[in-house]
Structure formats: structure tokens, C-alpha cells
Design an enzyme around this catalytic site. Structure first.
Site, PDB file in Angstrom:
ATOM      1  N   SER A  14       5.518  -3.411   6.196  1.00  0.00           N
ATOM      2  CA  SER A  14       6.076  -2.110   6.584  1.00  0.00           C
ATOM      3  C   SER A  14       7.509  -2.316   7.065  1.00  0.00           C
ATOM      4  CB  SER A  14       5.234  -1.524   7.723  1.00  0.00           C
ATOM      5  OG  SER A  14       5.975  -0.563   8.433  1.00  0.00           O
ATOM      6  N   SER A  15       8.341  -1.299   6.907  1.00  0.00           N
ATOM      7  CA  SER A  15       9.754  -1.433   7.300  1.00  0.00           C
ATOM      8  C   SER A  15       9.933  -1.626   8.804  1.00  0.00           C
ATOM      9  CB  SER A  15      10.561  -0.223   6.821  1.00  0.00           C
ATOM     10  OG  SER A  15      10.012   0.971   7.331  1.00  0.00           O
ATOM     11  N   CYS A  16       8.846  -1.458   9.582  1.00  0.00           N
ATOM     12  CA  CYS A  16       8.969  -1.673  11.032  1.00  0.00           C
ATOM     13  C   CYS A  16       9.098  -3.154  11.383  1.00  0.00           C
ATOM     14  CB  CYS A  16       7.809  -1.036  11.783  1.00  0.00           C
ATOM     15  SG  CYS A  16       6.263  -1.864  11.464  1.00  0.00           S
ATOM     16  N   TYR A  39       2.229  -3.728  16.119  1.00  0.00           N
ATOM     17  CA  TYR A  39       1.955  -3.519  14.690  1.00  0.00           C
ATOM     18  C   TYR A  39       2.889  -4.400  13.842  1.00  0.00           C
ATOM     19  CZ  TYR A  39       1.873  -0.584  10.416  1.00  0.00           C
ATOM     20  OH  TYR A  39       1.783  -0.096   9.143  1.00  0.00           O
ATOM     21  N   LYS A  94       2.141  -7.523  11.226  1.00  0.00           N
ATOM     22  CA  LYS A  94       2.634  -7.486   9.833  1.00  0.00           C
ATOM     23  C   LYS A  94       3.470  -8.728   9.515  1.00  0.00           C
ATOM     24  CE  LYS A  94       1.040  -3.683   8.307  1.00  0.00           C
ATOM     25  NZ  LYS A  94       0.185  -3.716   7.145  1.00  0.00           N
ATOM     26  N   HIS A 127       2.015  10.360  10.809  1.00  0.00           N
ATOM     27  CA  HIS A 127       3.433  10.060  10.677  1.00  0.00           C
ATOM     28  C   HIS A 127       4.207  11.371  10.520  1.00  0.00           C
ATOM     29  CE1 HIS A 127       1.806   6.065   9.412  1.00  0.00           C
ATOM     30  NE2 HIS A 127       2.877   5.625  10.048  1.00  0.00           N
TER      31      HIS A 127
HETATM   32  N1  LIG Z   1       1.597   5.162   5.862  1.00  0.00           N
HETATM   33  C1  LIG Z   1       2.827   4.658   5.881  1.00  0.00           C
HETATM   34  O1  LIG Z   1       3.819   5.375   6.115  1.00  0.00           O
HETATM   35  C2  LIG Z   1       3.040   3.193   5.616  1.00  0.00           C
HETATM   36  C3  LIG Z   1       1.992   2.318   5.409  1.00  0.00           C
HETATM   37  N2  LIG Z   1       2.262   0.984   5.190  1.00  0.00           N
HETATM   38  C4  LIG Z   1       1.169   0.028   5.014  1.00  0.00           C
HETATM   39  O2  LIG Z   1       0.350   0.391   3.919  1.00  0.00           O
HETATM   40  C5  LIG Z   1      -1.001   0.026   4.172  1.00  0.00           C
HETATM   41  C6  LIG Z   1      -1.904   1.226   3.990  1.00  0.00           C
HETATM   42  O3  LIG Z   1      -1.522   2.252   4.883  1.00  0.00           O
HETATM   43  P1  LIG Z   1      -2.122   3.723   4.756  1.00  0.00           P
HETATM   44  O4  LIG Z   1      -2.861   3.861   3.485  1.00  0.00           O
HETATM   45  O5  LIG Z   1      -1.031   4.647   5.082  1.00  0.00           O
HETATM   46  O6  LIG Z   1      -3.140   3.750   5.984  1.00  0.00           O
HETATM   47  P2  LIG Z   1      -4.524   4.548   6.100  1.00  0.00           P
HETATM   48  O7  LIG Z   1      -4.822   4.630   7.563  1.00  0.00           O
HETATM   49  O8  LIG Z   1      -4.486   5.770   5.305  1.00  0.00           O
HETATM   50  O9  LIG Z   1      -5.537   3.537   5.424  1.00  0.00           O
HETATM   51  C7  LIG Z   1      -5.876   2.311   6.005  1.00  0.00           C
HETATM   52  C8  LIG Z   1      -7.261   1.941   5.554  1.00  0.00           C
HETATM   53  O10 LIG Z   1      -7.623   0.678   6.136  1.00  0.00           O
HETATM   54  C9  LIG Z   1      -8.983   0.774   6.503  1.00  0.00           C
HETATM   55  N3  LIG Z   1      -9.321  -0.182   7.557  1.00  0.00           N
HETATM   56  C10 LIG Z   1      -8.785  -0.277   8.797  1.00  0.00           C
HETATM   57  N4  LIG Z   1      -9.418  -1.231   9.486  1.00  0.00           N
HETATM   58  C11 LIG Z   1     -10.367  -1.739   8.679  1.00  0.00           C
HETATM   59  C12 LIG Z   1     -11.365  -2.740   8.833  1.00  0.00           C
HETATM   60  N5  LIG Z   1     -11.498  -3.423   9.987  1.00  0.00           N
HETATM   61  N6  LIG Z   1     -12.180  -2.999   7.805  1.00  0.00           N
HETATM   62  C13 LIG Z   1     -12.079  -2.319   6.649  1.00  0.00           C
HETATM   63  N7  LIG Z   1     -11.167  -1.361   6.435  1.00  0.00           N
HETATM   64  C14 LIG Z   1     -10.317  -1.075   7.451  1.00  0.00           C
HETATM   65  C15 LIG Z   1      -9.149   2.187   6.999  1.00  0.00           C
HETATM   66  O11 LIG Z   1     -10.498   2.542   7.031  1.00  0.00           O
HETATM   67  P3  LIG Z   1     -11.000   3.687   8.060  1.00  0.00           P
HETATM   68  O12 LIG Z   1     -10.392   4.956   7.537  1.00  0.00           O
HETATM   69  O13 LIG Z   1     -12.484   3.619   7.945  1.00  0.00           O
HETATM   70  O14 LIG Z   1     -10.452   3.312   9.393  1.00  0.00           O
HETATM   71  C16 LIG Z   1      -8.339   2.944   5.954  1.00  0.00           C
HETATM   72  O15 LIG Z   1      -9.116   3.251   4.823  1.00  0.00           O
HETATM   73  C17 LIG Z   1      -1.028  -0.569   5.594  1.00  0.00           C
HETATM   74  O16 LIG Z   1      -0.912  -1.958   5.502  1.00  0.00           O
HETATM   75  C18 LIG Z   1       0.235  -0.006   6.211  1.00  0.00           C
HETATM   76  O17 LIG Z   1       0.716  -0.844   7.213  1.00  0.00           O
HETATM   77  C19 LIG Z   1       3.532   0.505   5.131  1.00  0.00           C
HETATM   78  C20 LIG Z   1       4.591   1.344   5.312  1.00  0.00           C
HETATM   79  C21 LIG Z   1       4.443   2.746   5.579  1.00  0.00           C
HETATM   80  C1  LIG Z   2       5.783   3.657   8.752  1.00  0.00           C
HETATM   81  C2  LIG Z   2       6.051   3.313  10.177  1.00  0.00           C
HETATM   82  O1  LIG Z   2       5.820   4.454  10.995  1.00  0.00           O
HETATM   83  C3  LIG Z   2       5.886   4.297  12.380  1.00  0.00           C
HETATM   84  O2  LIG Z   2       7.220   4.380  12.814  1.00  0.00           O
HETATM   85  P1  LIG Z   2       8.041   5.725  12.780  1.00  0.00           P
HETATM   86  O3  LIG Z   2       8.782   5.839  11.503  1.00  0.00           O
HETATM   87  O4  LIG Z   2       8.887   5.767  14.006  1.00  0.00           O
HETATM   88  O5  LIG Z   2       6.886   6.820  12.866  1.00  0.00           O
HETATM   89  P2  LIG Z   2       6.710   8.370  12.699  1.00  0.00           P
HETATM   90  O6  LIG Z   2       6.563   8.742  11.277  1.00  0.00           O
HETATM   91  O7  LIG Z   2       5.579   8.752  13.617  1.00  0.00           O
HETATM   92  O8  LIG Z   2       8.018   9.042  13.315  1.00  0.00           O
HETATM   93  C4  LIG Z   2       9.222   9.090  12.626  1.00  0.00           C
HETATM   94  C5  LIG Z   2      10.265   9.830  13.391  1.00  0.00           C
HETATM   95  O9  LIG Z   2       9.939  11.234  13.320  1.00  0.00           O
HETATM   96  C6  LIG Z   2      10.089  11.835  14.605  1.00  0.00           C
HETATM   97  N1  LIG Z   2       9.221  13.003  14.689  1.00  0.00           N
HETATM   98  C7  LIG Z   2       9.662  14.287  14.857  1.00  0.00           C
HETATM   99  N2  LIG Z   2       8.633  15.117  14.962  1.00  0.00           N
HETATM  100  C8  LIG Z   2       7.504  14.356  14.809  1.00  0.00           C
HETATM  101  C9  LIG Z   2       6.124  14.682  14.820  1.00  0.00           C
HETATM  102  O10 LIG Z   2       5.696  15.839  14.999  1.00  0.00           O
HETATM  103  N3  LIG Z   2       5.267  13.640  14.633  1.00  0.00           N
HETATM  104  C10 LIG Z   2       5.686  12.342  14.424  1.00  0.00           C
HETATM  105  N4  LIG Z   2       4.762  11.365  14.230  1.00  0.00           N
HETATM  106  N5  LIG Z   2       6.999  12.013  14.423  1.00  0.00           N
HETATM  107  C11 LIG Z   2       7.879  13.014  14.622  1.00  0.00           C
HETATM  108  C12 LIG Z   2       9.715  10.712  15.562  1.00  0.00           C
HETATM  109  O11 LIG Z   2      10.239  10.989  16.855  1.00  0.00           O
HETATM  110  C13 LIG Z   2      10.382   9.513  14.886  1.00  0.00           C
HETATM  111  O12 LIG Z   2      11.740   9.456  15.237  1.00  0.00           O
HETATM  112  C14 LIG Z   2       5.368   2.988  12.882  1.00  0.00           C
HETATM  113  O13 LIG Z   2       4.789   3.255  14.132  1.00  0.00           O
HETATM  114  C15 LIG Z   2       4.515   2.321  11.908  1.00  0.00           C
HETATM  115  O14 LIG Z   2       3.336   3.032  11.660  1.00  0.00           O
HETATM  116  C16 LIG Z   2       5.199   2.183  10.606  1.00  0.00           C
HETATM  117  O15 LIG Z   2       5.092   1.188   9.937  1.00  0.00           O
END
Ligand SMILES: NC(=O)C1=CN([C@@H]2O[C@H](COP(=O)(O)OP(=O)(O)OC[C@H]3O[C@@H](n4cnc5c(N)ncnc54)[C@H](OP(=O)(O)O)[C@@H]3O)[C@@H](O)[C@H]2O)C=CC1
Ligand SMILES: C[C@H]1O[C@H](OP(=O)(O)OP(=O)(O)OC[C@H]2O[C@@H](n3cnc4c(=O)[nH]c(N)nc43)[C@H](O)[C@@H]2O)[C@@H](O)[C@@H](O)C1=O
Length: 307
Positions: free
Chosen positions: A104-106, A133, A137, A177
Site C-alpha cells: 500500500s502507498s502508506c 499497518y 506491509k 476509506h
Molecule cells: N482498499 C484500499 O484502498 C487499498 C488496499 N490495499 C491492499 O489491498 C489488499 C486488499 O484490500 P481490500 O480488498 O481493500 O480490503 P478488504 O477489507 O475489502 O478485504 C480484505 C480481505 O481480507 C480478509 N481477511 C482479513 N483477515 C483475514 C484472515 N485472518 N484470514 C482470512 N482472510 C482474512 C477479509 O475477510 P473478512 O471480510 O472476513 O474480514 C477480507 O475479505 C490489502 O492488502 C490492502 O492492504 C492497498 C492499497 C489501497
Molecule cells: C489506502 C490507505 O488508506 C489509509 O490512509 P488514508 O489515505 O489517509 O485514508 P482515508 O481514505 O481514510 O482518508 C483519506 C483522506 O480523506 C480525508 N477524508 C475526508 N472526509 C473523509 C471521510 O468521511 N472518511 C474518510 N475515511 N476520510 C475522509 C481524510 O481526512 C484523509 O485526509 C490508510 O490508513 C491505509 O488503509 C491505506 O493503506
């Protein structure tokens, strides 16, 4: 047909991957958490030994927006570290030839802001709001790296996506998010007849977003020829927008005409985290789904889920 194990196959990334037309080239194994808990190292090793996948996409994790990360930092660090360690060490033991680890970009240092290039990871302090987190990663990325050094035959890679959105996302305000949070807030404001929606922070922070189906496309391309993919590669459009621009875009898509107010007490996190896409460009790929098109499709999916 080659077997592909997708961890997190029922999450947003995993579901978009399974919905992509290109997945037809693979026999997908996507056990739900109830069937296979990745925190259980023994069960995971046994499962891998039984199924012996040809490739693994690691898309499981405890994932959430900035507030969820801040509320449960220990869980975000410990569970993600455990899942990553269990999966990567078991894949090494079984000898899985191809593995794509999703980061992830974090993981980038908090003070860099733009042109975040892969070699800059671990060159400075992390953003505190998601440090746990990010550490998990980074650990997973390093495990992949060390496994490849020990055994150069392994075609293991780490992809670093920017922020993602799309169908199958989490719209629960406690965990969501930015983009799903906005869609939910503005949709609720429209149907409840409210003329004010609250933006967290001053709206000037910037984020880079990509549709999860585009990430699925990149993953499938990488699986088709992992040898062409750099060991670590950012994935994203290479363009970011201010938070307030995302609110305006969603308001247009939802058809809500109200005004925005700011809650400066809410967490903002990184001011900016724009990825360098130089390696991705050299690989010959770019995302295709425009933001307006992707947000409209995601809102349509969200509406279908409403009771
Ligand atoms: N969403 C985003 O903006 C971003 C995501 N990523 C990365 O992409 C990947 C997928 O993210 P995303 O699809 O958004 O996340 P989701 O939360 O939508 O999906 C994550 C999945 O992982 C499963 N999971 C968590 N813990 C376990 C466990 N112990 N055993 C089996 N399964 C598990 C969850 O199951 P359950 O629902 O049952 O908990 C869920 O299905 C992650 O690695 C994330 O860090 C990277 C950058 C941005
Ligand atoms: C993908 C990345 O995502 C996470 O980082 P993040 O980008 O900071 O997460 P975010 O999507 O929740 O917020 C983005 C921005 O948006 C603003 N913001 C405004 N209004 C709302 C609002 O209503 N909700 C949320 N969540 N944010 C808001 C908020 O204040 C922030 O400035 C990591 O924890 C981690 O999960 C990771 O890997």
C-alpha cells in the site's frame, strides 16, 4: 488449468479480481476466512500443502480508512504482520513458484508527498495515523525480498497500489476509506433531504485513487509474465486530486446540491502521497478507468446493495 490462490478473495480487491474477465485463465481458489483463517499458521500450511497452488495473490488483510487505523493500531500491526508472515513463510516452505504480494502507498515516508519511488521506502519516518499497518506491509515486502534472494527461482513480486475504490468496497463509515465514505454520506444527505455534508479536515489534502478493477487488470498481467515485473512496483494513475474535488465529483454523480462544511477535528494523515509510476510505465501498463466513470459505476453498485 493453473491454480491461483487468492487470499482475501472476498474483499474488494479479491472480488474485483474474481470478477475480471481475464481470471478465466485460472482456476481460482478463494477460501473465505471462515474456511481458512490466515492467522492460523498450521491450518494455512496444511491447506497449501493440500492444494499446491501454482500462484498466489496476497490480497487479505485488516484494511480500513484513517480513523479505523488510528482506533486499532495494535490490531492493524499485529494481524497484518501475522497474516503476512504466515502466508509468505508457508509459501516458501511449499515452494509456490509465483506470488504477488499487495502492499500500500502508506509504506512511504510521510514527508515525501510526491514522486514516491520504490527505492525511497524505509528512508524516513512513517505517517503516524497508519504506522502499524505500514510496518506490517513493509515486513511482508521484505520477507518476499529475502525469500527471492535465498531462492532466485521464485517469481515473487510486491505491487504497491495507491488508494483504491470500486464495487465490493466497505461503505461502513467507521471503517471506510475516503471515496466510499463520500458516496455513503452524500447519498444519505440526498435521500434524507439534508443540505450540508461534512468534510474531514480542510479538504486540501490530496489522494491518488484507482478503480480496483484496474488493479485486477495489472495483477492478471503480472501473473501472465511475472519475470517482466520489477521486484517492487507502484501501481496507480500517477495523478492525484484534492479531497474537496472528490466531494464535488461525488455530489455531481449522486445529484445532490448542498454545501460542504469542514470538521477540522477529524484526522487528515498524509497531506499528499502521489506515487511515481516510472516503473509501471516501463512495464508498459496504465489504468484505463477514468475517475468519473469509475465513481458512477461504484455508486450504481452501492445503490444495488441498498435494501
Ligand atoms: N482498499 C484500499 O484502498 C487499498 C488496499 N490495499 C491492499 O489491498 C489488499 C486488499 O484490500 P481490500 O480488498 O481493500 O480490503 P478488504 O477489507 O475489502 O478485504 C480484505 C480481505 O481480507 C480478509 N481477511 C482479513 N483477515 C483475514 C484472515 N485472518 N484470514 C482470512 N482472510 C482474512 C477479509 O475477510 P473478512 O471480510 O472476513 O474480514 C477480507 O475479505 C490489502 O492488502 C490492502 O492492504 C492497498 C492499497 C489501497
Ligand atoms: C489506502 C490507505 O488508506 C489509509 O490512509 P488514508 O489515505 O489517509 O485514508 P482515508 O481514505 O481514510 O482518508 C483519506 C483522506 O480523506 C480525508 N477524508 C475526508 N472526509 C473523509 C471521510 O468521511 N472518511 C474518510 N475515511 N476520510 C475522509 C481524510 O481526512 C484523509 O485526509 C490508510 O490508513 C491505509 O488503509 C491505506 O493503506
Amino acid at each position: 488449468m493453473a491454480r491461483l490462490f487468492v487470499t482475501g478473495g472476498h474483499g474488494m480487491v479479491g472480488s474485483n479480481l474474481r470478477a475480471h474477465p481475464g481470471i478465466a485463465a485460472w482456476q481460482v481458489l478463494a477460501p473465505a476466512r471462515a474456511e481458512l483463517d490466515l492467522c492460523d499458521a498450521v491450518a494455512l500450511r496444511d491447506w497449501l500443502a493440500r492444494h499446491r497452488p501454482d500462484a498466489v495473490v496476497h490480497a487479505a488483510g485488516v484494511v480500513g480508512g484513517i480513523q479505523a487505523n488510528m482506533a486499532e493500531p495494535l490490531r492493524y500491526l499485529a494481524e497484518n504482520a501475522r497474516i503476512g508472515l504466515n502466508l509468505i513463510t508457508a509459501c516458501r516452505e511449499i515452494g509456490v513458484p509465483v506470488l504477488l504480494n499487495l502492499s500500500s502507498s502508506c509504506v512511504y515516508p510521510r514527508d515525501l508527498h510526491r514522486d514516491l519511488a520504490e527505492e525511497q521506502i524505509l528512508t524516513g519516518p512513517l505517517e503516524p495515523s497508519n504506522e502499524g499497518y505500514a510496518l506490517a506491509k513493509i515486513m511482508a515486502m521484505r520477507l518476499v525480498d529475502h525469500a527471492c534472494r535465498e531462492n532466485p527461482a521464485l517469481q515473487w513480486r510486491t505491487l504497491i497500489p495507491c488508494n483504491l475504490y470500486g464495487p465490493f468496497d466497505t461503505f461502513d463509515p467507521g471503517r471506510s476509506h475516503l471515496l466510499p465514505a463520500i458516496i455513503h454520506k452524500i447519498h444519505r444527505a440526498r435521500i434524507e433531504g439534508r443540505d450540508r455534508v461534512e468534510i474531514w479536515g480542510d479538504g486540501q489534502a490530496r489522494r491518488e485513487f484507482m478503480h480496483a478493477s484496474d488493479l485486477a487488470d495489472a495483477i492478471l498481467r503480472a501473473l501472465a509474465d511475472p519475470s517482466a515485473v520489477p521486484a517492487v512496483m507502484n501501481v496507480g494513475p500517477g495523478v492525484d486530486h484534492a479531497i474537496e474535488d472528490y466531494y464535488r465529483l461525488v455530489a455531481g454523480v449522486v445529484g445532490w446540491q448542498g454545501r460542504f462544511v469542514h470538521d477540522l477535528g477529524k484526522p487528515v494523515g498524509m497531506r499528499r502521497k502521489l506515487l511515481s509510476v516510472a516503473r509501471q510505465a516501463a512495464w508498459g501498463w496504465a489504468p484505463r478507468i477514468g475517475l468519473a466513470e469509475g465513481v458512477a459505476a461504484t455508486y450504481a453498485w452501492y445503490l444495488e446493495q441498498q435494501p
